[in-house]
Design an enzyme around this catalytic site. Structure first.
Site, PDB file in Angstrom:
ATOM      1  N   ASP A  47      29.884 -38.612   7.020  1.00  0.00           N
ATOM      2  CA  ASP A  47      28.529 -38.876   7.499  1.00  0.00           C
ATOM      3  C   ASP A  47      28.581 -39.292   8.963  1.00  0.00           C
ATOM      4  O   ASP A  47      29.500 -40.012   9.382  1.00  0.00           O
ATOM      5  CB  ASP A  47      27.902 -39.987   6.643  1.00  0.00           C
ATOM      6  CG  ASP A  47      26.455 -40.229   6.997  1.00  0.00           C
ATOM      7  OD1 ASP A  47      25.702 -39.247   7.103  1.00  0.00           O
ATOM      8  OD2 ASP A  47      26.073 -41.397   7.180  1.00  0.00           O
ATOM      9  N   ASP A  54      23.060 -40.902   0.566  1.00  0.00           N
ATOM     10  CA  ASP A  54      24.430 -40.395   0.413  1.00  0.00           C
ATOM     11  C   ASP A  54      24.969 -40.622  -0.992  1.00  0.00           C
ATOM     12  O   ASP A  54      26.055 -40.128  -1.327  1.00  0.00           O
ATOM     13  CB  ASP A  54      25.368 -41.095   1.416  1.00  0.00           C
ATOM     14  CG  ASP A  54      24.976 -40.859   2.859  1.00  0.00           C
ATOM     15  OD1 ASP A  54      24.629 -39.706   3.176  1.00  0.00           O
ATOM     16  OD2 ASP A  54      25.003 -41.808   3.654  1.00  0.00           O
ATOM     17  N   ASP A  66      26.765 -44.198   4.103  1.00  0.00           N
ATOM     18  CA  ASP A  66      26.314 -45.586   4.122  1.00  0.00           C
ATOM     19  C   ASP A  66      24.878 -45.751   3.649  1.00  0.00           C
ATOM     20  O   ASP A  66      24.384 -46.872   3.540  1.00  0.00           O
ATOM     21  CB  ASP A  66      26.451 -46.176   5.527  1.00  0.00           C
ATOM     22  CG  ASP A  66      25.536 -45.485   6.540  1.00  0.00           C
ATOM     23  OD1 ASP A  66      25.012 -44.394   6.222  1.00  0.00           O
ATOM     24  OD2 ASP A  66      25.357 -46.028   7.639  1.00  0.00           O
TER      25      ASP A  66
END
Length: 975
Positions: free
Chosen positions: A375, A705, A701
């Site tokens: 990410d 996700d 985070d």
């Protein structure tokens, strides 16, 4: 009936019975009694809290007040199930069939020995019983310490932080410090830490499946204000007053029935179990053959003498004990022990490096990670957002100085303060940020302008809040003034906000119509900022009477969304999230280690491409029109056909597959960045790669996700991640440092290497021990190693060697090789060849000592003595040489690659290995010299001891020569 009604509007103080009446109108869910809530809530105190929560949160909490509440209601730390005692673990170990068989045989031997000779007949039986007791005690103690360590490690993950309000201040505390009466803030993705009553709700929808088993999400509000612990906030925001914590909460009571630790075998452990099974079968066959041959010689002698004596019975029992002992030694208990020790050791070391591993399997799996979906926000970038640009209309605004138009400045300040939930405060000169980092950047901007966002937030007038979601890409709040006027505030992605606007503000505070030309100018501005890695965020608002807005004082979510039109665009913010200094280096290390790195982000292609180039994920000369390496999430998912869910009726198992696997393989081969992707797009990519037989890691985070984190082979969350993201992950980076992903890969691969080291060592020991006993039984009618000596070898070579070899730190070359594949055999061809060479060499040495030892040392042959009832120097030398060969081969096994010539490299930095090797060596000498009747050994002179040590150390030379010849062979082959 409206969706939201502040409970403080009910006058509980005047009539406390109203609280009970309030509960009566609701459907009390199974397992939650209203008397429980009322009793735990302490009616009068709860009523007071309800009346004050809108302004101050909970009434002022002194330390004494908190302490008394903890004492009366308890804390949120769940009651711990009792840990198994060391005696219980020992008792379980004694249930092993081979151990029971050995104990029974040793007991019979003890009885027969005492009957034959009261003075010396008990030596053999007692020595075997003591040896078994030592083996079981050592293994059980290790299991007990392991259980204590895992319990301590696993408890730390439960110390997640949660946002609460105390003394009117929003702060973060560990969730096990929550007490009854705390006001907990609820946001999408949060996992509720306790049972409570909802006192403010803006479209709260909760997933209670963890507690109730019902998969349908439940809408919370006036009709159902009860929030169960461990529920997931799917949608909406709100506050709840905690009414039950710890063992009094529903999750706390359920916790008592959970297992103390995860017992599921990892893929590596399952591989090793198969290896152990095969070795065990070979050992059983060898044990049977040895018993048959020794028994044959015993019966042959009895037939020849035409008499069966008590000594024959004793010898037969000794042969049986030896056979069972060989079976015990052959079964490599050290394999699962080595795995456990290596995993536990790595977990502790990783924790020291700020990596928290939630599940044992995560250590192992990380070493095989072939694909890493990383990410951007918070992982590659710092997630320390700050406003770097601001434009009203198309005019650049000074970030430190408020604009001259006071009315517009106040509108901007209220638009930010009222449409955010984050908090910033200073504690001992340290800035504490709670909530969304993007919102914190806006609040810092307000602070620079001299505004106090807390005084502008006006929660009393807030009638509705629709939180940000990855689908809507915006957040909306609605406030109702004292004159029944309404204010609608929207912030979010510019493309989503601008489409709802008809007007826009200019710098002087005037309002103009938003024409197509102005919209195009804004789009150019957004593109320009995106190319500079600056995220954009738009603010808009719409004032008016409730009648003009077509809203009532308590509107629904649908009403608000219908009112989001003809809004006034306030301005565009440019927010920068700096790249982490270590990002480029860490990602290059992963790529060099054979890990394919792909970036997944919700940002635009322009921002994603800019960061991708800076981190070497993309080539520096990559252009956006080249679609092979970067795609939008929607284009990617549409092209590969998304994910289809299927159900296997035979296995009763649900699984996922890509709609068009051929197209997926074609696209994924070159894809490196997925931009503007939704949680579903991340999920599609994760499932596709897993179905391609790859070991996939995902970092993230955010709540968005969580689906990908849960679906991956290994999920990695940052410490600043949302509770739901942490819950879905296997590893948490405690300092949010991307370099720690590289560290996790190093330790994961090192675990695999440690297991290889021990397996290489253990197989050599087993092969030589079994062949030595087997050949001895066939050729000289006795085993050169007694049962007690075999048990000592089992203890020495299994437990201590496992500890020595399983605690090796990763070397510098561990990242030079490619990740091991799912179906890769655990032993490399070179390791197998080395095992064969070592076994052949050691057997040659042992055969020389067995058959020629009496002539070389000028001593009596061991088979001429009444072995094992009488000590024999010959067989003692055999035993000592065998152990010395294994001890020095233990040094060889520290290195598992042919090119690693220096087996002593790094040995002096590994104090654990040196200490264990020294202890093994010293104990062997002591047992040989002082073992006597107990160990069936005869003290050796210094010359004999040195010869044994010299022969044992020769394995180092043999391994070196084999490595040199192997490297030369491969070089000739490559030429």
């Amino acid at each position: 009936m409206s969706e939201y009604q502040p409970l403080s509007s009910i006058d509980f103080e005047t009539n406390p019975d109203d609280l009970a009446k309030f509960f009566d109108i609701h459907d009390i869910r199974e397992g939650i009694s209203k008397s429980k809530f009322i009793a735990l809530g302490s009616t009068s105190w709860l009523c007071s809290s309800l009346k004050t929560h809108d302004k101050e949160g909970i009434s002022p909490d002194s330390k004494e007040n908190l302490a008394s509440r903890k004492k009366f209601f308890g804390t949120n730390e769940p009651e711990k199930p009792p840990i198994n005692s060391i005696w219980a673990i020992i008792f379980d170990a004694l249930k092993d069939f081979t151990i029971e068989l050995l104990l029974a045989a040793a007991t019979v031997s003890l009885i027969i020995g005492i009957v034959e000779s009261e003075k010396e007949g008990w030596y053999e039986g007692i020595s075997i019983l003591v040896a078994v007791a030592i083996v079981v005690s050592v293994a059980s103690t290790q299991d007990y310490l392991k259980e204590l360590q895992f319990r301590k490690l696993n408890e730390e993950i439960k110390r997640l932080k949660i946002a609460i309000t105390r003394n009117g201040i929003l702060e973060e505390i560990f969730q096990d410090d929550i007490v009854v009466g705390d006001l907990v803030s609820l946001n999408p993705g949060d996992i509720t830490p306790a049972d409570g009553i909802l006192v403010r709700s803006y479209g709260i929808i909760v997933d209670e499946s963890a507690m109730t088993g019902e998969s349908v999400s439940v809408k919370k509000g006036e009709n159902d204000p009860f929030i169960l612990s461990s529920s997931v906030i799917v949608e909406g925001t709100g506050d709840m007053i905690v009414c039950a914590v710890g063992k009094n909460s529903l999750a706390g009571r359920s916790h008592l029935f959970l297992l103390k630790q995860d017992k599921e075998l990892t893929p590596l452990q399952m591989k090793l179990e198969k290896v152990a099974k095969h070795i065990g079968i070979a050992g059983a066959i060898a044990a049977v053959i040895i018993f048959i041959f020794i028994s044959f010689f015993i019966f042959e002698g009895a037939i020849a003498d035409d008499d069966w004596e008590s000594d024959d019975t004793s010898d037969l029992l000794t042969a049986f004990i030896l056979a069972v002992t060989i079976l015990v030694v052959a079964i490599p208990e050290g394999l699962p022990l080595a795995v456990t020790l290596s995993l536990a050791f790595s977990m502790r070391k990783m924790k020291d490096e700020k990596i928290f591993v939630k599940h044992l399997s995560a250590c192992e799996t990380m070493g095989g990670c072939e694909e890493l979906l990383i990410d951007k926000t918070g992982t590659i970038t710092k997630n320390e957002m700050r406003v770097v640009k601001f434009k009203i209309g198309l005019k650049k605004i000074d970030l430190k100085t408020p604009i001259k138009d006071k009315n517009l400045a106040e509108i901007i300040a209220k638009s930010i303060a009222r449409n955010t939930t984050a908090d910033i405060r200073k504690i001992e000169e340290k800035l504490i940020k709670t909530g969304s980092r993007t919102e914190c950047a806006l609040l810092m901007f307000l602070s620079d302008w001299g505004f106090n966002f807390r005084t502008l937030r006006d929660l009393d007038t807030q009638a509705m809040q629709i939180p940000f979601s990855s689908e809507s890409k915006k957040m909306t709040t609605f406030h109702v003034g004292f004159e029944k006027e309404g204010y609608l505030y929207v912030k979010g992605a510019p493309e989503r906000v601008i489409e709802k606007c008809k007007y826009y503000f200019k710098e002087d505070g005037t309002i103009s119509e938003l024409s197509a030309e102005i919209i195009q100018e804004f789009n150019f501005l957004i593109t320009e900022w995106s190319q500079k890695m600056i995220r954009t965020l738009a603010l808009a608002y719409r004032p008016g009477t409730l009648e003009d807005l077509q809203l009532n004082e308590r509107p629904s979510k649908e009403d608000i969304e219908n009112a989001e039109k003809n809004m006034i665009l306030i301005g565009i913010f440019g927010i920068e999230d700096p790249l982490r200094e270590e990002a480029k280096s860490a990602l290059n290390q992963l790529k060099n280690a054979g890990v394919t790195v792909r970036m997944i982000t919700g940002d635009s292609k322009e921002i994603a491409a800019k960061i991708g180039k800076q981190c070497d994920i993309l080539d520096i000369d990559y252009e956006l029109h080249e679609k092979s390496q970067i795609m939008s999430g929607k284009d990617f998912t549409d092209r590969v056909g998304g994910v289809k869910e299927e159900f296997d009726e035979e296995e009763k198992k649900r699984y996922y597959k890509i709609g068009n696997e051929e197209e997926f393989n074609k696209v994924s081969a070159s894809l490196r960045i997925l931009a503007r992707c939704s949680p579903y797009d991340k999920f599609v990519l994760t499932i596709g790669l897993r179905n391609s037989d790859k070991i996939v890691g995902v970092t993230g985070d955010g709540t968005n996700d969580s689906l990908a984190l849960k679906s991956a082979n290994i999920g990695i969350a940052m410490m600043t991640a949302t509770p739901m993201a942490k819950e879905s992950s296997d590893i948490i980076l405690l300092d949010d440092n991307i370099q720690n992903i590289v560290t996790a890969v190093r330790w994961g691969r090192n675990i695999y290497q440690n297991i290889r080291r021990f397996l290489q060592f253990q197989l050599t020991v087993n092969i030589v021990a079994l062949l030595l006993c087997l050949i001895g039984a066939i050729s000289v009618a006795s085993s050169p190693l007694s049962a007690v000596q075999m048990l000592w070898v089992n203890l020495l070579m299994d437990s201590l060697a496992a500890l020595a070899l399983a605690t090796q730190d990763p070397d510098d070359r561990v990242l030079d090789s490619k990740p091991y594949g799912k179906n890769e055999y655990i032993l490399s061809s070179w390791i197998i060849a080395n095992i064969v060479v070592q076994s052949v060499y050691q057997m040659v040495i042992m055969m020389v000592i067995l058959y020629l030892g009496p002539y070389i040392f000028g001593i009596d042959a061991g088979w001429d003595s009444d072995w094992p009832d009488e000590e024999s120097t010959h067989y003692t030398i055999c035993f000592n040489t065998f152990v010395m060969l294994q001890l020095f081969n233990q040094i060889n096994c520290r290195k598992t690659r042919a090119e690693e010539y220096n087996v002593f490299s790094g040995i002096f930095q590994n104090r654990t290995f040196l200490s264990i090797f020294s202890v093994e060596f010293a104990l062997q000498i002591i047992f040989v010299q002082l073992g006597g009747d107990f160990m069936n050994t005869e003290p050796l002179d210094l010359y004999q001891i040195l010869i044994c040590i010299m022969i044992g150390s020769s394995t180092l030379v043999v391994t070196l020569l084999f490595k040199i010849s192997t490297i030369q062979f491969y070089q000739r082959k490559s030429d």
